[in-house]
Design a protein around this motif. Sequence first.
Motif: not given
Length: 395
Positions: A47, A50, A131, A233, A260, A309
């Motif tokens: 992630y 993000l 998020n 995601a 996502f 995001y």
Amino acid sequence: MRTRRALCASIPLIAAAAALGLAAGSAAAQGAPKLKVGLMLPYTGTYAALGTAIENGFRLHLAEQGGKLGGREVELFKVDDESDPAKATDNVNKLVKRDQVDVLVGTVHSGVAMAMAKVAKETGTLLVVPNAGADAVTGPFCSPNIVRSSFSNWQPAYAMGEVVANRGHKKAVTITWKYAAGDESVKGFKEAFEKNGGQVVKELNLPFPNVEFQALLTEIAASKPDAVYTFFAGAGAVKFVKDYAAAGLKKTIPLYGPGFLTDGTLEAQGADADGLITTMHYGDSLNTPRDNAFRLAYAKAYKLQPDVYAVQGYDAAQILGIGLTAVKGDVAKKAEFAAAVQKARIDSPRGAFTISKAGNPVQDIYLRQVSAKENKVIGVASKALADPARGCKAS
């Protein structure tokens, strides 16, 4: 891949207003100390992109406000949460106990966010979630000092359940990582899909962040459902979409999911993502004056196009600013902060939204389709959708 250790260097932001010689806000004029904001986000691993986008969005709004929120100059502290729930409590305490931050902002992974919410509730520290959609954050864990700028896992999933049923699909298979976000997303989809006459015939999952999908794709092919609903995601979403297409399933079984699946991943997914239908509270083609201005400012600042995001990070700063302005920068006034936020109409790039008593956005969920490497909005799947906030005593 070896992950980085926690990033803890504080990063002061210089107020643009001060550089221009403009008058300082009332709190600053009285010599108020800097507002310490702790960013606990993923800066490594699945992630990482993000987390960077969220921070970029947050910084953009902060820069637009001259480096101040609620009249107080902001100082940022950063910790890499590594998307690891096992390290979450220790990491959040680095910010709360060691750095003594006034506000927490985080995170992406729902399991990590739950640990943050627990610490925030126990210590009374303001927490803005930019998020993670863990339903419990604005459900049983709801509190005046916790607010979300993003979504609950239930929201885009429930909207998609209605869409898939309305498209005439009767039988669906779901596939996701086995963790809070995946479980709750599937639950929200199933609730709406079955309420509208559909049936989930099989629920498939694998441990986070495992991306060995082949055995499960073979199982999907054997089940021959009318549709597949998925929650992945980041890097996992890239591999799943490519593997789904490589297995030949894209041609025979429509794939659906919350946004996502395709946000921040389209470049890597390439043609394999073309035509995918998703539901999300943001899209690439809203073409409103507010969104156009945001996209231009973001592109100028970071030489990148913003995604959902970035919007959530931007709105996390907006919400924080609204609440702090109402309490004149006094973070101790949690109830007053919450009341101000709940009365506000957030002027977001996604479209205006409000905050429920549980601290969750009440917002439009858009229907989107991938075309020319964009998540183009093709309609509204659900208007002003409010999370049910099950278990929240304040709602």
